[in-house]
Every structure is written in C-alpha cells, then in structure tokens.
Design a protein around this motif. Structure first.
Motif, short mmCIF file in Angstrom:
data_model
loop_
_atom_site.label_atom_id
_atom_site.label_comp_id
_atom_site.label_asym_id
_atom_site.label_seq_id
_atom_site.Cartn_x
_atom_site.Cartn_y
_atom_site.Cartn_z
N ARG A 164 2.08 -7.77 -7.01
CA ARG A 164 2.83 -7.86 -5.74
C ARG A 164 2.20 -6.96 -4.68
N ALA A 165 1.84 -5.76 -5.10
CA ALA A 165 1.27 -4.80 -4.14
C ALA A 165 -0.04 -5.33 -3.57
N GLU A 166 -0.84 -5.92 -4.42
CA GLU A 166 -2.14 -6.43 -3.94
C GLU A 166 -1.93 -7.62 -3.00
N ILE A 167 -0.96 -8.44 -3.34
CA ILE A 167 -0.64 -9.56 -2.43
C ILE A 167 -0.28 -9.01 -1.06
N HIS A 168 0.53 -7.97 -1.08
CA HIS A 168 0.96 -7.36 0.17
C HIS A 168 -0.24 -6.83 0.95
N ARG A 169 -1.13 -6.17 0.25
CA ARG A 169 -2.32 -5.63 0.90
C ARG A 169 -3.15 -6.76 1.53
N GLU B 245 -2.26 -9.34 2.84
CA GLU B 245 -1.66 -9.93 4.05
C GLU B 245 -1.91 -9.08 5.28
N GLN B 246 -2.34 -7.86 5.07
CA GLN B 246 -2.54 -6.99 6.23
C GLN B 246 -3.67 -7.50 7.11
N SER C 61 -9.40 -6.33 -3.42
CA SER C 61 -8.00 -6.52 -3.75
C SER C 61 -7.80 -7.76 -4.60
N ARG D 119 0.66 -15.78 -4.68
CA ARG D 119 2.10 -15.64 -4.80
C ARG D 119 2.64 -16.65 -5.81
#
Lengths: 249, 249
Positions: free
Chosen positions: A134-139, A141-142, A153, A203
């Motif tokens: 989840r954290a890498e997915i979030h990264r 998206e930046q 990532s 995701r």
DNA sequence: ATATTTTAATTGTCAGACATTTAACTTTAT
DNA sequence: ATAAAGTTAAATGTCTGACAATTAAAATAT
C-alpha cells in the motif's frame, strides 16, 4: 586428504577447486578453520602467493572469510541469504545486459516467475507486506517522482508481493530475478498516463492479495506484463524516430 | 577514472570492487582488455600481488578471463548461461544445506517456482523436450535403477519441463532452483511403490503438456510436491526409529 | 586481582626475480 | 619471393623473502 595438481590450468584455480569441493561435500564444515596459508603451502607444495590467490577466489564466492591475528585464518562461511542475494543479482543482471536478451523474453520470464508466489501470498497475506505494498502504491502516485524512483518503488512493491509468500527460499529466488530486471525497466520513461494505469494494476493486485483471491492477482500480473512490453515497444519506436530525425539534421 | 582506496577493507577487495563497478556500469565493455597488471599497479599504487588477488576475485565470478602471452591480459567476459548456471547452483545448494532450511520449505519453493513455467510449456510444447520427458519416464520405470540415478532422472525430467517453456531466462532461473534441490532429494530412498506413484504423476504431467492442458500439469505438480513432503516425513520417521533402536542396543 | 606489556601467530602488502606462454618480428633456407 | 625456423618482447604464472598490521593469549607489573 591427498592433493594432486596435474592439469594445465593455473595452480591457484585447482587449489580453489579442491577446497571448494571439500566445502561442498561436507569435508569442511561451517565455521571450520582452514589450515593456515603456510600449512596450505606445504600440503599443496606451492608458494604462498598461489595459495592466497586460491583463497581470494573462494572469498569472492563468499565460501570463506578471513581474519587476521593470532587466532585468525580462513573459515568456512555460512552463506546467508543476504550474501547470496547480491551475488545472484550481479550475475543475472550481467547475463541480461550482455546477451542481447530481448525485453520481451526477460519480461515474460520475470512475470512468469513472479506468478509462482501468488497462491501462497494470497493464502498467507501478511499485514507487514500488505502495508508495504500500500505504501509503495501511495508513493507511486506522487507527482514529480522521478522515473528512477518510480521504478525502484515498483521493484519494492513486487518484492513485498513475493515476500508475502512467507517462504525465504522462494523470496530469494524470485526477488533476485525481479531485481535483475531493474536496469531494463529503468530504460523506460513513464508518462503520467502510463503511471496511472500501472498504479491501477498494482492496486488491483494488492486488493486481490488482501481478499485472498489468487485469480485476480494472477490476472493483474498478466496485464502488467503485457503493458510493460507495450510500453517498451513504444520507447523503442520513439527512439528510432528520434534517431532518424537526428540523422536527417 | 580516478581511484581512491580509503577504507579499512583489504586493498585487493576494493580494487576488485572498482573494476566490477566499471564492468557493471558499462565503462568496460565485453571483450575489452583491462590494463595489464603492471599498469594497474601504477594506477592503484599497489603491488602486483595485490592487483593479482583482485583479478582472481573477479575471475572467480566469471567477470574476467586471462590469457598469457604477448597479446594476453585480462578481458571482460561475456557471461553466458553456461557460466552462470553452475555458479547459481553452487550458491543455492550451499544456501539450502547451510541454513537449516526444512525440506518442506525448500520443496514448496521448488514446486512453486516450477509451476511458473507451466502455462508457457503447455502452450508451446516442443517435440524435443516432450521426447526427453517420455524418455526419462521410461528410464524411471526400469527396475534395479539406483536411487541416485532415479533422482537424477527426476531432475532431468523437470528440467525438460521448464525448457519446454522456450524462454532461456526462465530456464536459467528455474532449472538452477530445481537442481539446487538435488542433494535434498538424494536423501530420500524410494521404494518400488513410491516410484510407481511418482512415475504415474510424471506421466500425467507429460500428458498434460502434450495436450496443452495447463491445469492438469499444475495439479500433477501439486500432487508431486505433497507426495515428496510425505515421503521425506516417512524417511525422517524411519531414521528416528532406527536411531532409537541403535541407542537401545 | 587487575591493568599493562610482551609475544607469537596469522593475514595483508610489498619488491624483485624467474618461468612460461604467446604473438609478432627477424632471419635463414629453399 | 615464400616458407620455415629462430628470436624477441610482452604478458601472465609462480616463487622467495621480507616487513606491516592485527589480534588473542601469555607474561609481567601494579
């Protein structure tokens, strides 16, 4: 143990071979101390330089470690996953870069291999690795993230996926295969649209793992594989076009 | 290129590192000749022994080869699949034998990895590898075959299966993973009944490949994995019993 | 008893020599 | 002129002997 060094090969190579053999077949156990360099000189009837070159060969393969000092010497190394990783990656990376392996072939292999862990990862679904994904997915998206960071990532995401299988041997085999592809992946430039699609698939994969649905994960990986190849083709075309333009000018 | 050797590590290690880096990042191309040992001495400001130990380290990793004579020297090696195989197998084998990896874990990883090639092998099904699989099945049925030969044939069968995927990178990754398990497999003694069941499963797998039915193959591999673990458990129990008996007497 | 010094063993590095191999060059014989 | 034979030079492979650096254990001093 008797040693006979006959062939035309270099002595240091033959000595390394003999010791390697002793380690492999269990004559020399983990943490056991090899004879000192001086003793090895006597046994093999060669000079110290030759013995040392042999030992360095073994050290390069992580088979032994050396310590200086009174109780020092060369000791059989317990090869750890941490030691073996970079070794494996170095070899695989060079293999890919030196042998004109097509991106398609490498990509096919990479995702085929990665699919191997899906049933286990989906069944076991560990919170730690789930969180990493989840954290890498979030990264990813930046906005403003460099292509290199995006690729890194991406690797981290997939590494978490295989670690989720909870099998260290599998992790070792799969993660090194995945990481050795990184240089090839780094050659691709990701547009904003490309990234969006990739993150969507990530995701989908993460959701599949979370819900224990291996089929969804499998499908997500297949799509990702296909899309990666498509992107690589585009990059190839763009470069060809640019090259022609430059040649014209 | 400027070289600065600072840290506490051994000089030969640092020099090897510097050259390895140059090879990895493309500063040194395949078949390019490295500076002679003498020149390297000058550049790194160390003695020839130190340079040579560094070169031997690189040679042990197949990164360079050396030639004697007037036009000789050290050359960057094109790492081939043939070179990389045994290296990978050595490392993986030792990793398994030295780290108390349970048979179960190793087996799980091995068959998980092997399943990765099934869709491709089933889809491509090449006559050559099909023939090898049939031949190995036939060999495995011969009575009087030693356990070692049976295991070797087993490995050959599975190797043909992964080669059937027609992807050299995949073959390299999978075949080495499978072969590194061989020592563990060799520890099992196969009764006549065990062999019959294994050969049945092999035939099921081969038929599945021949008919392009990946599901059948997948199921066959799963059964084989489970059965292998069962057999290993039996062996473990037998040994424990024998040990107790010996202790009693 | 504890702290300090000494000692001995071991690997790391250096310097220089000679052996071996190999390709290129030179000479010689045809 | 060509081919064979011999010579040379450059490079790696091996040997020898020395000294430096490191480390644990032994000896010594406090």
């Amino acid at each position: 143990m008797k040693y006979t060094l006959n062939q035309g090969r270099e002595l240091s190579s033959q000595i390394a071979e003999a010791i390697r053999e002793a380690i492999m077949n269990g004559s020399l156990l983990v943490d056991e101390r090899l004879p000192s360099e001086g003793e090895l000189c006597d046994r093999f009837e060669v000079s110290r330089s030759t013995v040392r070159e042999a030992l360095k060969r073994l050290a390069a393969q992580n088979l032994i470690r050396t310590q200086r000092g009174a109780t020092g010497g060369a000791f059989v190394n317990r090869i750890s996953f941490e030691d073996a990783y970079p070794q494996q990656i170095t070899t695989s990376t060079l293999l890919l870069s030196m042998n004109e392996v097509s991106f398609e072939t490498a990509c096919e292999a990479r995702f085929a291999v990665e699919r191997a862990c899906v049933p286990l990862s989906a069944a076991r679904c560990q919170p730690d690795h789930m969180a990493t994904m989840r954290a890498e997915i979030h990264r990813q998206e930046q906005i403003g993230l460099s292509d290199e960071s995006f690729c890194a990532s991406d690797v981290a995401f997939h590494k978490a996926l295989v670690e989720g299988a909870g099998n260290p041997v599998l992790t070792y085999q799969l993660a090194s295969a995945i990481e050795s592809m990184q240089p090839l992946m780094n050659m691709i430039t990701f547009s904003k649209r490309d990234r969006a699609k990739i993150v969507d698939l990530h995701r989908k994969i993460a959701d599949g793992i979370a819900s224990g649905n291996a089929d969804i994960v499998d499908k997500g990986l297949s799509e990702l594989a296909d899309y990666s190849v498509t992107l690589a083709d585009q990059v190839r075309l763009q470069r060809a076009a640019k090259k022609q333009e430059t040649a014209k000018a």
